[in-house]
Motif scaffolding. Structure first.
Motif, PDB file in Angstrom:
ATOM      1  N   VAL A 189      15.435  33.201 -19.723  1.00 56.86           N
ATOM      2  CA  VAL A 189      16.034  33.364 -18.397  1.00 56.86           C
ATOM      3  C   VAL A 189      15.314  34.507 -17.695  1.00 56.86           C
ATOM      4  O   VAL A 189      15.153  35.594 -18.260  1.00 56.86           O
ATOM      5  CB  VAL A 189      17.543  33.677 -18.511  1.00 56.86           C
ATOM      6  CG1 VAL A 189      18.158  33.839 -17.132  1.00 56.86           C
ATOM      7  CG2 VAL A 189      18.261  32.591 -19.305  1.00 56.86           C
ATOM      8  N   TYR A 190      14.898  34.274 -16.463  1.00 57.15           N
ATOM      9  CA  TYR A 190      14.121  35.267 -15.712  1.00 57.15           C
ATOM     10  C   TYR A 190      14.974  35.920 -14.623  1.00 57.15           C
ATOM     11  O   TYR A 190      16.011  35.383 -14.228  1.00 57.15           O
ATOM     12  CB  TYR A 190      12.885  34.611 -15.090  1.00 57.15           C
ATOM     13  CG  TYR A 190      11.746  34.446 -16.074  1.00 57.15           C
ATOM     14  CD1 TYR A 190      10.613  35.248 -16.006  1.00 57.15           C
ATOM     15  CD2 TYR A 190      11.820  33.514 -17.095  1.00 57.15           C
ATOM     16  CE1 TYR A 190       9.565  35.117 -16.908  1.00 57.15           C
ATOM     17  CE2 TYR A 190      10.790  33.366 -18.012  1.00 57.15           C
ATOM     18  CZ  TYR A 190       9.661  34.177 -17.912  1.00 57.15           C
ATOM     19  OH  TYR A 190       8.635  34.054 -18.824  1.00 57.15           O
TER      20      TYR A 190
ATOM     21  N   ALA B 203       8.592  38.180 -11.515  1.00 53.77           N
ATOM     22  CA  ALA B 203       9.861  37.971 -12.217  1.00 53.77           C
ATOM     23  C   ALA B 203       9.668  38.246 -13.711  1.00 53.77           C
ATOM     24  O   ALA B 203       8.636  37.910 -14.289  1.00 53.77           O
ATOM     25  CB  ALA B 203      10.359  36.549 -11.997  1.00 53.77           C
ATOM     26  N   ARG B 204      10.673  38.867 -14.315  1.00 54.77           N
ATOM     27  CA  ARG B 204      10.587  39.231 -15.736  1.00 54.77           C
ATOM     28  C   ARG B 204      11.589  38.423 -16.562  1.00 54.77           C
ATOM     29  O   ARG B 204      12.684  38.118 -16.104  1.00 54.77           O
ATOM     30  CB  ARG B 204      10.904  40.724 -15.920  1.00 54.77           C
ATOM     31  CG  ARG B 204       9.893  41.662 -15.303  1.00 54.77           C
ATOM     32  CD  ARG B 204      10.276  43.108 -15.555  1.00 54.77           C
ATOM     33  NE  ARG B 204      11.524  43.475 -14.889  1.00 54.77           N
ATOM     34  CZ  ARG B 204      12.682  43.668 -15.510  1.00 54.77           C
ATOM     35  NH1 ARG B 204      12.783  43.482 -16.821  1.00 54.77           N
ATOM     36  NH2 ARG B 204      13.764  44.037 -14.841  1.00 54.77           N
ATOM     37  N   ARG B 205      11.165  38.132 -17.788  1.00 53.86           N
ATOM     38  CA  ARG B 205      12.095  37.475 -18.703  1.00 53.86           C
ATOM     39  C   ARG B 205      13.094  38.506 -19.213  1.00 53.86           C
ATOM     40  O   ARG B 205      12.722  39.605 -19.618  1.00 53.86           O
ATOM     41  CB  ARG B 205      11.349  36.866 -19.883  1.00 53.86           C
ATOM     42  CG  ARG B 205      12.255  36.021 -20.791  1.00 53.86           C
ATOM     43  CD  ARG B 205      11.482  35.391 -21.917  1.00 53.86           C
ATOM     44  NE  ARG B 205      11.111  36.387 -22.919  1.00 53.86           N
ATOM     45  CZ  ARG B 205      10.242  36.178 -23.896  1.00 53.86           C
ATOM     46  NH1 ARG B 205       9.633  35.014 -23.974  1.00 53.86           N
ATOM     47  NH2 ARG B 205       9.952  37.115 -24.778  1.00 53.86           N
TER      48      ARG B 205
ATOM     49  N   THR C 289      21.003  42.178 -12.214  1.00 53.60           N
ATOM     50  CA  THR C 289      20.299  41.491 -13.293  1.00 53.60           C
ATOM     51  C   THR C 289      19.329  40.443 -12.768  1.00 53.60           C
ATOM     52  O   THR C 289      18.248  40.256 -13.315  1.00 53.60           O
ATOM     53  CB  THR C 289      21.312  40.827 -14.244  1.00 53.60           C
ATOM     54  OG1 THR C 289      22.153  41.845 -14.795  1.00 53.60           O
ATOM     55  CG2 THR C 289      20.615  40.083 -15.371  1.00 53.60           C
ATOM     56  N   GLY C 290      19.726  39.734 -11.716  1.00 57.10           N
ATOM     57  CA  GLY C 290      18.855  38.666 -11.228  1.00 57.10           C
ATOM     58  C   GLY C 290      19.202  38.210  -9.825  1.00 57.10           C
ATOM     59  O   GLY C 290      20.250  38.554  -9.272  1.00 57.10           O
TER      60      GLY C 290
ATOM     61  N   PRO D  30      14.653  36.481 -31.894  1.00 54.25           N
ATOM     62  CA  PRO D  30      13.539  35.563 -31.648  1.00 54.25           C
ATOM     63  C   PRO D  30      13.109  35.632 -30.185  1.00 54.25           C
ATOM     64  O   PRO D  30      13.846  36.145 -29.341  1.00 54.25           O
ATOM     65  CB  PRO D  30      14.156  34.190 -31.966  1.00 54.25           C
ATOM     66  CG  PRO D  30      15.606  34.363 -31.667  1.00 54.25           C
ATOM     67  CD  PRO D  30      15.938  35.784 -32.040  1.00 54.25           C
ATOM     68  N   PRO D  31      11.907  35.136 -29.860  1.00 53.76           N
ATOM     69  CA  PRO D  31      11.485  35.129 -28.456  1.00 53.76           C
ATOM     70  C   PRO D  31      12.450  34.297 -27.615  1.00 53.76           C
ATOM     71  O   PRO D  31      12.867  33.219 -28.027  1.00 53.76           O
ATOM     72  CB  PRO D  31      10.107  34.455 -28.506  1.00 53.76           C
ATOM     73  CG  PRO D  31       9.669  34.558 -29.927  1.00 53.76           C
ATOM     74  CD  PRO D  31      10.906  34.551 -30.760  1.00 53.76           C
ATOM     75  N   GLY D  32      12.810  34.798 -26.452  1.00 52.08           N
ATOM     76  CA  GLY D  32      13.739  34.085 -25.589  1.00 52.08           C
ATOM     77  C   GLY D  32      14.746  35.035 -24.980  1.00 52.08           C
ATOM     78  O   GLY D  32      14.548  36.252 -24.974  1.00 52.08           O
ATOM     79  N   THR D  33      15.823  34.484 -24.458  1.00 51.95           N
ATOM     80  CA  THR D  33      16.890  35.275 -23.841  1.00 51.95           C
ATOM     81  C   THR D  33      18.207  34.993 -24.546  1.00 51.95           C
ATOM     82  O   THR D  33      18.604  33.831 -24.686  1.00 51.95           O
ATOM     83  CB  THR D  33      17.036  34.937 -22.345  1.00 51.95           C
ATOM     84  OG1 THR D  33      15.809  35.221 -21.673  1.00 51.95           O
ATOM     85  CG2 THR D  33      18.158  35.756 -21.707  1.00 51.95           C
TER      86      THR D  33
END
Length: 417
Positions: free
Chosen positions: A178-179, A189-191, A264-265, A246-249
């Motif tokens: 999620v970015y 935009a950042r993850r 946050t977004g 793990p990699p991800g959100t």
């Protein structure tokens, strides 16, 4: 050892090569000693094809037969993935929603899950078997297959994770998390490494298409820790097997997020339409008389703004609907005009809703003022505003959408590492 539910979307299982890649992701978790259930969507494009067939066969189709047809896409994927897993030495078996069973209500085409007995899947875990479950479907009170609506496989996965008390639900998709906003609009935009259930619910409902809204609601109610991950990463890449990070959100409880940013977004939704009723009699029951019939017509009303006249006798009522529902909304309003008694109705299409979201907004003043000043500096006119504890939504003219998203993303420092 942990219990994990893994969900793979349509692009992740688009062809046999990608299904084999998914099988490697599953095998990685099995080899780590985890108990695994997998939920799959139909192969990319298949549901649209099946829907088109039902409409060609019968434009006014029977909802029960519609479900029987469109549910077959996930069943095909589940069988193919089970075969791919068996081929690499993983004990796997495919199951349809009704075999679990996933019990739903009778709203064919948009059913809601009522109950899942997790004991069937737990038995499979105890036998060392991976259960590959067809998502998007269950069985209704009429003993017919019922589908859950678009994005329903996300809901299936979270519901199953709750039923078997999984330690984690991994949603694999074509993005790696999620970015802070749409990277196609704002390259900076950042993850996000973590986002709260509430924030993700707002993001999903306000335009971010990473997760289906109902799946986030379920995850929040049942406190299902949910990871959004990419299925296109090499299954054996460094960190992919890391259970904790793990990699991800990670979508989780607010308490798990140590450093909370104010914002946050930034989410956005295009193709909104603004509808205004002029000089409506200001009396009890008027709002219900307007929005009740719109709801009965399945028109989703969003932002609502009411302005009372100086003498208190009349009000202007302004609200937004999806552009595709404008004509239907106008027809409903014309029908109720004798009962409501408004002078005129006006509408403008091509609007966009841009939303600022963050749990940190609860304890910080001036967040809204910052947004308004930043948009004013860019010459962007605000049509309507709605707020909640953790979000501000602003209605603007469509052509300014990208500029507004980039402006707000920058003014809140979201483009900084």
């Amino acid at each position: 050892m942990a219990r994990i539910v893994m969900k793979f979307g349509g692009t992740s299982v688009a062809d046999i090569a990608r299904i084999r890649n998914v099988a490697r992701h599953v095998k990685r978790e099995v080899d780590a000693g985890h108990e695994v259930a997998v939920v799959v969507s139909a192969m990319a494009g298949k549901t649209n094809e099946l829907v088109a067939w039902t409409r060609d066969a019968s434009p006014m189709h029977d909802a029960r037969e519609y479900d029987a047809v469109v549910a077959s896409g996930e069943q095909v994927t589940a069988g193919l993935l089970a075969l791919a897993l068996q081929n690499i030495g993983v004990n796997a078996r495919s199951w349809q929603g009704w075999q679990i069973p996933i019990k739903t209500d009778n709203s064919h085409g948009a059913a809601r899950i009522l109950d899942i007995d997790g004991s069937f899947l737990v038995k499979r875990f105890q036998e060392g078997q991976v259960a590959v479950v067809a998502g998007f479907q269950g069985i209704g009170p009429d003993n017919r297959i019922a589908t859950l609506g678009r994005g329903g496989s996300d809901t299936s996965a979270v519901a199953i994770a709750a039923a078997v008390k999984a330690d984690r639900c991994d949603i694999y998709t074509d993005v790696d998390g999620v970015y802070t906003t749409d990277p196609r609009i704002e390259p900076k935009a950042r993850r996000l490494s973590r986002i709260s259930f509430e924030e993700m619910l707002e993001m999903a409902s306000l335009g971010a298409k990473v997760l289906q809204v109902r799946s986030v609601e379920l995850a929040m109610v049942h406190r299902v820790r949910t990871f959004v991950r990419s299925s296109f990463e090499d299954p054996d890449a460094p960190g992919m097997g890391d259970f904790l990070n793990p990699p991800g959100t990670l979508i989780c409880d607010e308490e798990e997020i140590v450093e909370q940013q104010v914002v946050t977004g930034i989410a956005y939704a295009k193709d909104e339409a603004q509808v205004s009723l002029r000089r409506v009699a200001d009396r009890p029951g008027v709002a219900g008389g307007i929005f009740g019939p719109l709801a009965e017509a399945n028109i989703n009303v969003d932002m609502i703004v009411q302005n009372i006249s100086e003498d208190g006798k009349f009000t202007d009522m302004t609200f937004t609907v999806p552009s595709g529902d404008v004509n239907k909304a106008l027809a409903v309003l014309e029908k109720i005009r004798p009962d409501i008694g408004y002078d005129a109705v006006q509408h403008d299409e091509g609007m966009s809703k841009v939303s600022v979201i963050g749990i940190g907004m609860r304890s910080h003043a001036g967040v809204a003022a910052t947004a308004f000043q930043a948009l004013a500096a860019k010459g962007i006119n605000i049509r309507a505003i709605t707020t909640s504890e953790i979000k501000i939504s602003i209605l603007i003219d469509g052509p300014y959408t990208e500029l507004a998203v980039r402006t707000l993303h920058s003014v809140y420092g979201l483009d900084k590492q």
